[in-house]
Design a protein around this motif. Structure first.
Motif, PDB file in Angstrom:
ATOM      1  N   CYS A  78       0.820  -1.215   0.000  1.00  0.00           N
ATOM      2  CA  CYS A  78       0.000   0.000   0.000  1.00  0.00           C
ATOM      3  C   CYS A  78       0.851   1.261   0.000  1.00  0.00           C
ATOM      4  N   GLN A 100      -2.882  -1.478  -2.857  1.00  0.00           N
ATOM      5  CA  GLN A 100      -3.957  -0.602  -2.388  1.00  0.00           C
ATOM      6  C   GLN A 100      -3.412   0.805  -2.172  1.00  0.00           C
ATOM      7  N   GLU A 105      -7.162   0.857   3.362  1.00  0.00           N
ATOM      8  CA  GLU A 105      -7.685   0.002   2.298  1.00  0.00           C
ATOM      9  C   GLU A 105      -6.998  -1.357   2.297  1.00  0.00           C
ATOM     10  N   THR A 109      -8.729  -4.992   2.955  1.00  0.00           N
ATOM     11  CA  THR A 109      -8.546  -6.108   2.014  1.00  0.00           C
ATOM     12  C   THR A 109      -8.114  -7.355   2.757  1.00  0.00           C
TER      13      THR A 109
END
Length: 112
Positions: A78, A100, A105, A109
């Protein structure tokens, strides 16, 4: 390069800071192996403070992703900066590793 780890819910978050290149890829690999070896949690690699990554660093990430996948553990990357995200897209890593936009986020996930 600095590698910091913390647990967040059912995930191990590994935050990467600095540059990863051939001069420290082995150190990066060892840090990831040490962080993930004694855990069965999925891993979020937070690259918010990653300034540069070479092919040697990408190789470490791919090796880690394959290792986690073989043990049925999730792996998400991320918060890539635009230049770093371009490297992941050009190399095709965005097709094989879940990426991400934010840590939140990525953690969501991991819970899915």
């Amino acid at each position: 390069m600095n590698v910091n780890t913390e647990t967040s819910g059912n995930s191990l978050v590994v935050a990467l800071d600095g540059r990863v290149d051939s001069s420290n890829a082995a150190e990066f690999n060892a840090a990831l192996e040490n962080a993930t070896a004694d855990s069965d949690l999925g891993v979020v690699l937070d690259c918010e403070n990653l300034q540069y990554i070479s092919s040697a660093g990408l190789r470490v990430i791919l090796t880690t992703a394959k290792s986690l996948q073989s043990s049925q553990r999730k792996f998400v990357i991320c918060t890539l900066s635009n230049p770093i995200q371009d490297i992941f897209v050009i190399s095709g890593f965005d097709q094989i590793i879940n990426i991400q936009g934010s840590r939140a986020e990525a953690l969501a996930t991991m819970e899915a």
